[in-house]
Design a protein around this motif. Structure first.
Motif, PDB file in Angstrom:
ATOM      1  N   THR A  17      -9.155   1.849  -6.019  1.00  0.00           N
ATOM      2  CA  THR A  17      -8.720   2.826  -5.019  1.00  0.00           C
ATOM      3  C   THR A  17      -7.209   2.899  -5.033  1.00  0.00           C
ATOM      4  O   THR A  17      -6.523   1.917  -5.350  1.00  0.00           O
ATOM      5  CB  THR A  17      -9.197   2.449  -3.599  1.00  0.00           C
ATOM      6  OG1 THR A  17      -8.750   1.112  -3.299  1.00  0.00           O
ATOM      7  CG2 THR A  17     -10.714   2.489  -3.511  1.00  0.00           C
ATOM      8  N   ASP A  18      -6.698   4.065  -4.695  1.00  0.00           N
ATOM      9  CA  ASP A  18      -5.253   4.276  -4.639  1.00  0.00           C
ATOM     10  C   ASP A  18      -4.896   4.754  -3.236  1.00  0.00           C
ATOM     11  O   ASP A  18      -5.513   5.683  -2.718  1.00  0.00           O
ATOM     12  CB  ASP A  18      -4.829   5.315  -5.680  1.00  0.00           C
ATOM     13  CG  ASP A  18      -3.326   5.558  -5.660  1.00  0.00           C
ATOM     14  OD1 ASP A  18      -2.583   4.569  -5.534  1.00  0.00           O
ATOM     15  OD2 ASP A  18      -2.911   6.727  -5.760  1.00  0.00           O
ATOM     16  N   TYR A  19      -3.922   4.079  -2.621  1.00  0.00           N
ATOM     17  CA  TYR A  19      -3.488   4.435  -1.272  1.00  0.00           C
ATOM     18  C   TYR A  19      -2.034   4.891  -1.329  1.00  0.00           C
ATOM     19  O   TYR A  19      -1.112   4.078  -1.230  1.00  0.00           O
ATOM     20  CB  TYR A  19      -3.621   3.246  -0.324  1.00  0.00           C
ATOM     21  CG  TYR A  19      -5.034   2.707  -0.180  1.00  0.00           C
ATOM     22  CD1 TYR A  19      -5.914   3.259   0.751  1.00  0.00           C
ATOM     23  CD2 TYR A  19      -5.478   1.649  -0.963  1.00  0.00           C
ATOM     24  CE1 TYR A  19      -7.204   2.765   0.897  1.00  0.00           C
ATOM     25  CE2 TYR A  19      -6.761   1.143  -0.834  1.00  0.00           C
ATOM     26  CZ  TYR A  19      -7.616   1.705   0.095  1.00  0.00           C
ATOM     27  OH  TYR A  19      -8.892   1.212   0.229  1.00  0.00           O
ATOM     28  N   PRO A  20      -1.789   6.187  -1.508  1.00  0.00           N
ATOM     29  CA  PRO A  20      -0.415   6.683  -1.516  1.00  0.00           C
ATOM     30  C   PRO A  20       0.226   6.534  -0.137  1.00  0.00           C
ATOM     31  O   PRO A  20      -0.460   6.580   0.894  1.00  0.00           O
ATOM     32  CB  PRO A  20      -0.566   8.159  -1.887  1.00  0.00           C
ATOM     33  CG  PRO A  20      -1.942   8.283  -2.459  1.00  0.00           C
ATOM     34  CD  PRO A  20      -2.768   7.241  -1.769  1.00  0.00           C
ATOM     35  N   ASN A  21       1.535   6.354  -0.125  1.00  0.00           N
ATOM     36  CA  ASN A  21       2.294   6.295   1.126  1.00  0.00           C
ATOM     37  C   ASN A  21       1.644   5.344   2.134  1.00  0.00           C
ATOM     38  O   ASN A  21       1.447   5.671   3.311  1.00  0.00           O
ATOM     39  CB  ASN A  21       2.413   7.693   1.756  1.00  0.00           C
ATOM     40  CG  ASN A  21       3.074   8.680   0.804  1.00  0.00           C
ATOM     41  OD1 ASN A  21       4.172   8.447   0.322  1.00  0.00           O
ATOM     42  ND2 ASN A  21       2.393   9.789   0.528  1.00  0.00           N
ATOM     43  N   SER A  22       1.293   4.149   1.672  1.00  0.00           N
ATOM     44  CA  SER A  22       0.526   3.235   2.511  1.00  0.00           C
ATOM     45  C   SER A  22       1.388   2.451   3.499  1.00  0.00           C
ATOM     46  O   SER A  22       0.866   1.704   4.310  1.00  0.00           O
ATOM     47  CB  SER A  22      -0.254   2.247   1.633  1.00  0.00           C
ATOM     48  OG  SER A  22       0.627   1.499   0.817  1.00  0.00           O
ATOM     49  N   GLY A  23       2.694   2.609   3.433  1.00  0.00           N
ATOM     50  CA  GLY A  23       3.544   1.929   4.390  1.00  0.00           C
ATOM     51  C   GLY A  23       4.734   1.242   3.738  1.00  0.00           C
ATOM     52  O   GLY A  23       4.789   1.074   2.522  1.00  0.00           O
ATOM     53  N   VAL A  24       5.709   0.829   4.564  1.00  0.00           N
ATOM     54  CA  VAL A  24       6.933   0.210   4.058  1.00  0.00           C
ATOM     55  C   VAL A  24       6.628  -1.093   3.334  1.00  0.00           C
ATOM     56  O   VAL A  24       7.200  -1.420   2.298  1.00  0.00           O
ATOM     57  CB  VAL A  24       7.930  -0.039   5.213  1.00  0.00           C
ATOM     58  CG1 VAL A  24       9.152  -0.780   4.714  1.00  0.00           C
ATOM     59  CG2 VAL A  24       8.328   1.281   5.864  1.00  0.00           C
ATOM     60  N   VAL A  25       5.691  -1.862   3.869  1.00  0.00           N
ATOM     61  CA  VAL A  25       5.395  -3.182   3.301  1.00  0.00           C
ATOM     62  C   VAL A  25       4.674  -3.063   1.973  1.00  0.00           C
ATOM     63  O   VAL A  25       4.979  -3.796   1.033  1.00  0.00           O
ATOM     64  CB  VAL A  25       4.554  -4.017   4.288  1.00  0.00           C
ATOM     65  CG1 VAL A  25       4.112  -5.323   3.648  1.00  0.00           C
ATOM     66  CG2 VAL A  25       5.353  -4.296   5.551  1.00  0.00           C
ATOM     67  N   THR A  26       3.730  -2.148   1.864  1.00  0.00           N
ATOM     68  CA  THR A  26       2.908  -2.081   0.662  1.00  0.00           C
ATOM     69  C   THR A  26       3.275  -0.950  -0.279  1.00  0.00           C
ATOM     70  O   THR A  26       2.935  -0.985  -1.455  1.00  0.00           O
ATOM     71  CB  THR A  26       1.417  -1.936   1.042  1.00  0.00           C
ATOM     72  OG1 THR A  26       1.271  -0.806   1.906  1.00  0.00           O
ATOM     73  CG2 THR A  26       0.918  -3.169   1.758  1.00  0.00           C
ATOM     74  N   GLY A  27       3.992   0.072   0.188  1.00  0.00           N
ATOM     75  CA  GLY A  27       4.324   1.198  -0.673  1.00  0.00           C
ATOM     76  C   GLY A  27       3.065   1.827  -1.215  1.00  0.00           C
ATOM     77  O   GLY A  27       2.052   1.928  -0.534  1.00  0.00           O
ATOM     78  N   ASN A  28       3.120   2.264  -2.478  1.00  0.00           N
ATOM     79  CA  ASN A  28       1.902   2.763  -3.109  1.00  0.00           C
ATOM     80  C   ASN A  28       1.021   1.570  -3.454  1.00  0.00           C
ATOM     81  O   ASN A  28       1.447   0.623  -4.129  1.00  0.00           O
ATOM     82  CB  ASN A  28       2.231   3.553  -4.378  1.00  0.00           C
ATOM     83  CG  ASN A  28       0.980   4.135  -5.021  1.00  0.00           C
ATOM     84  OD1 ASN A  28       0.223   3.427  -5.662  1.00  0.00           O
ATOM     85  ND2 ASN A  28       0.778   5.435  -4.844  1.00  0.00           N
ATOM     86  N   LEU A  29      -0.223   1.592  -2.974  1.00  0.00           N
ATOM     87  CA  LEU A  29      -1.117   0.440  -3.086  1.00  0.00           C
ATOM     88  C   LEU A  29      -2.312   0.763  -3.967  1.00  0.00           C
ATOM     89  O   LEU A  29      -3.005   1.756  -3.758  1.00  0.00           O
ATOM     90  CB  LEU A  29      -1.598   0.030  -1.683  1.00  0.00           C
ATOM     91  CG  LEU A  29      -2.669  -1.069  -1.616  1.00  0.00           C
ATOM     92  CD1 LEU A  29      -2.121  -2.399  -2.103  1.00  0.00           C
ATOM     93  CD2 LEU A  29      -3.181  -1.176  -0.178  1.00  0.00           C
ATOM     94  N   VAL A  30      -2.538  -0.094  -4.957  1.00  0.00           N
ATOM     95  CA  VAL A  30      -3.708  -0.002  -5.810  1.00  0.00           C
ATOM     96  C   VAL A  30      -4.581  -1.228  -5.546  1.00  0.00           C
ATOM     97  O   VAL A  30      -4.121  -2.363  -5.683  1.00  0.00           O
ATOM     98  CB  VAL A  30      -3.324   0.043  -7.305  1.00  0.00           C
ATOM     99  CG1 VAL A  30      -4.562  -0.062  -8.196  1.00  0.00           C
ATOM    100  CG2 VAL A  30      -2.531   1.313  -7.619  1.00  0.00           C
ATOM    101  N   SER A  31      -5.826  -1.006  -5.119  1.00  0.00           N
ATOM    102  CA  SER A  31      -6.777  -2.096  -4.903  1.00  0.00           C
ATOM    103  C   SER A  31      -7.908  -1.961  -5.924  1.00  0.00           C
ATOM    104  O   SER A  31      -8.373  -0.856  -6.186  1.00  0.00           O
ATOM    105  CB  SER A  31      -7.355  -2.061  -3.483  1.00  0.00           C
ATOM    106  OG  SER A  31      -6.344  -2.297  -2.525  1.00  0.00           O
TER     107      SER A  31
END
Length: 401
Positions: A380-394
């Motif tokens: 999964t890809d979470y764009p704009n997921s936040g300051v701490v995680t940035g772009n997140l790939v799980s």
């Protein structure tokens, strides 16, 4: 358990026993000529040491004179001007995406602060290592295809084997000019891997037949155990290998070995993660590997063909391998991603470098989610997921149970 399931289990047990038998036979059944050839290879591979350090799992790291490390056996590196004090032009400590929110309560460095100045740590190759490499090379090839998806046919089911991926990819484009890629990668120790499977998480850049990947791996075929380790893998034309198993990578860091021991996160916590980056030195084209803010070493531009220039694709996520007829192993945490960073395997703050040496988030470019066995592994890809995680790939999955 049904009759059909029992039959499959019996077949898998027979395969496992057969593979183990072949490995034992390979060691015990060596002819005198083969044994002498292995001894000759060991003398070429293991350079004279200044000091030897014992690793956490009993492996030996030889502190080798910088100028005698395996990289300089490469014919294109015979006349070089590299030196032990080399530093890349780009400082990772100045990058916004890794300057905060980093908590790394573990130490990958060798004891006693590593090797003396002027030497570098190189894992000592054993005869067992060479036997495993020979068996592994007979069983499979690499997972890299020229700027493609690296798709390997799954064959007939059950248990098709081959490489399986669950990753987010910046797809190939001749217009892409990337000078690197990086992310904060969570570390894991997938369970129940057999002697010929491996599982890991990685960042990869590629152009044509040339590629570089860095990350963590559990890799019995390479190491003979199921510990979580740092790893690198590169292809340069027809040359391809892990870490320093063939000439190419120039080690600079005196304390962080390429196959150093890493902790595995627990499902639900605690979670261990670390920034890893591949970055091209814009002044000379050399490709550097950073572990956190520490420069570990580099691949010289001159050993490549396509990667003498920029990368045309990049990838963030998980990869596993299993021989045909053997169940695919777990990936990442061993579970499908659910959006919980205490449970998912992940690459967070995923970034790439432009040809202008600018750091860009994956949010700034079109990406492709790629899983060639979505019933076993997902991403999964979470764009704009936040300051701490940035772009997140799980990513992750249980494999075939």
């Amino acid at each position: 358990m049904s009759l059909h399931q029992r039959a499959i289990v019996q077949i898998l047990l027979a395969i496992s026993l057969l593979l183990n038998h072949y490995e034992v036979e390979a060691e015990q059944g060596l002819s005198k000529a083969e044994d002498l050839e292995l001894e000759k290879q060991l003398k070429l591979l293991n350079k004279p040491e200044i000091k030897t350090i014992k690793g956490k799992y009993g492996e030996l790291y030889d502190c080798v004179d910088f100028y005698k490390q395996p990289a300089f056996d490469h014919p294109l590196l015979k006349n070089h001007s590299f030196h032990p004090q080399m530093k890349p032009m780009l400082s990772m400590s100045q990058r916004d995406d890794i300057s905060s929110n980093i908590n790394r309560p573990f130490n990958i460095e060798l004891e006693d602060r590593g090797c003396p100045i002027g030497t570098v740590p190189i894992r000592r190759t054993t005869k067992d290592d060479l036997i495993r490499r020979r068996l592994t090379s007979q069983m499979r090839g690499g997972d890299d295809s020229p700027d493609g998806d690296g798709i390997v046919s799954e064959g007939t089911k059950p248990f098709g084997g081959g490489y399986k991926f669950a990753s987010v990819k910046i797809p190939y484009s001749p217009r892409n000019k990337m000078a690197g890629a990086g992310a904060i990668i969570s570390l894991h120790n997938p369970q129940n891997l057999s002697g010929h499977q491996h599982s890991g998480g990685r960042i990869k850049v590629q152009n044509g037949n040339d590629s570089i990947q860095v990350g963590w791996t559990v890799n019995p075929p390479v190491y003979g155990d199921t510990h979580t380790r740092l790893y690198t893998y590169f292809t340069a034309g027809k040359l391809a290998c892990y870490n320093t198993q063939c000439p190419g990578f120039i080690q600079i860091n005196t304390a962080i070995p390429l196959d150093g021991q890493l902790p595995g996160s627990s499902y639900g916590g605690p979670v261990f993660d670390v920034p890893m980056y591949i970055a091209r030195d814009m002044s000379n084209g050399n490709w550097w590997f950073y572990f956190g803010t520490a420069a570990v070493g580099f691949w010289p531009a001159k050993i490549f063909t396509s990667l003498k220039g920029f990368a045309t694709s990049a990838e963030y996520g998980g990869v596993v391998y299993s021989p045909p007829g053997v169940p695919e192993p777990p990936m990442g945490s061993g579970y499908f991603p659910i959006g919980d960073l205490k449970k998912d395997a992940y690459c967070k703050k995923c970034t790439f470098l432009t040809d202008k040496n600018q750091t860009k988030s994956l949010d700034d470019i079109l990406v492709k989610l790629y899983a060639n066995s979505p019933n076993l592994y997902r991403v999964t890809d979470y764009p704009n997921s936040g300051v701490v995680t940035g772009n997140l790939v799980s990513y992750g999955g249980p494999g075939e149970e």
